[in-house]
Scaffold this active site. Structure first.
Site, PDB file in Angstrom:
ATOM      1  N   ARG A 169       0.272  -4.625   0.654  1.00 53.72           N
ATOM      2  CA  ARG A 169      -1.139  -4.185   0.645  1.00 53.72           C
ATOM      3  C   ARG A 169      -1.636  -3.187   0.016  1.00 53.72           C
ATOM      4  NH1 ARG A 169       0.625  -5.932   5.797  1.00 53.72           N
ATOM      5  NH2 ARG A 169       0.083  -8.055   6.701  1.00 53.72           N
ATOM      6  N   LYS A 193       0.693  -3.123   9.082  1.00 54.20           N
ATOM      7  CA  LYS A 193      -0.121  -3.431  10.477  1.00 54.20           C
ATOM      8  C   LYS A 193       0.510  -2.977  11.755  1.00 54.20           C
ATOM      9  CE  LYS A 193      -3.430  -6.349   8.143  1.00 54.20           C
ATOM     10  NZ  LYS A 193      -4.443  -7.696   8.377  1.00 54.20           N
ATOM     11  N   HIS A 290       3.966 -10.463   7.396  1.00 52.18           N
ATOM     12  CA  HIS A 290       3.154 -11.136   8.470  1.00 52.18           C
ATOM     13  C   HIS A 290       3.569 -11.179   9.880  1.00 52.18           C
ATOM     14  CE1 HIS A 290       1.074 -13.632   4.880  1.00 52.18           C
ATOM     15  NE2 HIS A 290       0.534 -12.522   5.017  1.00 52.18           N
TER      16      HIS A 290
END
Length: 318
Positions: A169, A193, A290
């Site tokens: 990202r 994240k 993910h």
């Protein structure tokens, strides 16, 4: 937080404001979410609590399923999209789950709150030859380029190269420090994240772009206050994500025949091309960081649609 949301928050009854403060602290300190994510979650729940007050509620004990549903329905009548409604429902469920865990409510009233599934759309995906053209174009020197111009070009080329090579990202990219690069094994140590760390490989072209940037580009822009940041802005500070997005959009727009996309499009392109090359979903999940395999599975739709298009063009009985 937007001004309107801040005003609504300031007007909340003390009991509701205290519950909101405790949840925000939980998101920031215990779940370690980014400032941007926390701001979005809190903005949604401020709206929910304002709706509760307008219905006559004064504490979280007054929050029930009917209030949650009417809040979402009100948003839909005001034009909220399916994806916005799904996000607001997720924020509400996180809040009500925290209320139950912290003993502020006897039950989690959000457990039975349903919401429409957001449409899972992907930005434009570059074909492999289009990606190659973008990368080649980004590396081209300009006429009469000075030292600062060369440094910025080398940085911009590296940004595009690394985003496509690794699939990370843009926020993860600008957060990299110099020592997050393992040159020998061609790996990036990425903080994703939830501040989860993972190692992401990159190829030989990206390695060459990295070496060139570190030897010929970064020293030109670096200042005494640059710190360990891998990518630098024009004044020597860490590259801002907005500037990274801008330069990626510019690099793609400057390449004829490419779809209008940005950093996320390069990430999706990388994932799609890796899958088309034979990688399994689990590997791509790890590469992209993910949390759920279901998130990664959206890329199978991209590759299947491409296969259908190829079949329609090439098969004699398509």
């Amino acid at each position: 937080m937007a001004t309107g949301s801040a005003q609504l928050r300031a007007a909340l009854p003390p009991a509701l404001a205290e519950s909101l403060d405790g949840w925000q602290e939980h998101l920031s300190l215990q779940r370690d979410l980014s400032e941007h994510t926390v701001r979005g979650y809190v903005g949604d729940v401020v709206s929910l609590l304002d709706h509760l007050v307008r219905r006559g509620g004064a504490t979280v004990a007054d929050l029930d399923l009917a209030a949650l549903r009417s809040w979402l329905a009100l948003g839909r009548t005001r034009g909220d999209s399916r994806s916005t409604t799904a996000r607001r429902a997720a924020s509400a469920r996180s809040f009500t789950a925290h209320l139950r865990r912290s003993g502020q409510t006897a039950e989690d009233v959000g457990l039975r709150l349903s919401s429409p599934k957001a449409h899972r759309t992907l930005p434009g995906v570059l074909a492999a030859d289009q990606a190659r053209a973008v990368l080649d174009h980004a590396a081209l020197p300009a006429e009469d380029e000075d030292a600062a111009g060369t440094a910025l070009r080398l940085r911009n080329a590296l940004v595009v190269e690394l985003l496509y090579a690794s699939g990370i990202r843009v926020g993860e990219l600008v957060g990299l420090d110099v020592d997050d690069v393992d040159h020998g094994r061609r790996l990036l140590r990425v903080l994703g994240k939830g501040r989860k760390e993972r190692s992401v490989p990159f190829g030989v072209p990206a390695a060459k772009a990295l070496e060139t940037w570190l030897t010929r580009g970064r020293p030109v822009l670096a200042t005494a206050t640059s710190g360990p940041a891998l990518l630098l802005g024009v004044r020597g500070g860490r590259l801002d994500p907005r500037e990274a997005r801008r330069l990626v959009h510019a690099a793609i727009a400057a390449t004829p025949g490419t779809p209008d996309t940005g950093p996320h499009g390069l990430r999706h392109s990388a994932a799609t091309h890796v899958l088309e090359g034979g990688a399994d979903l689990r590997s791509v999940q790890e590469l992209l960081g993910h949390a759920s395999l279901a998130t990664t599975q959206v890329y199978t739709h991209v590759t299947v649609e491409r296969l259908r298009a190829v079949h329609a063009r090439a098969h004699p009985r398509a």
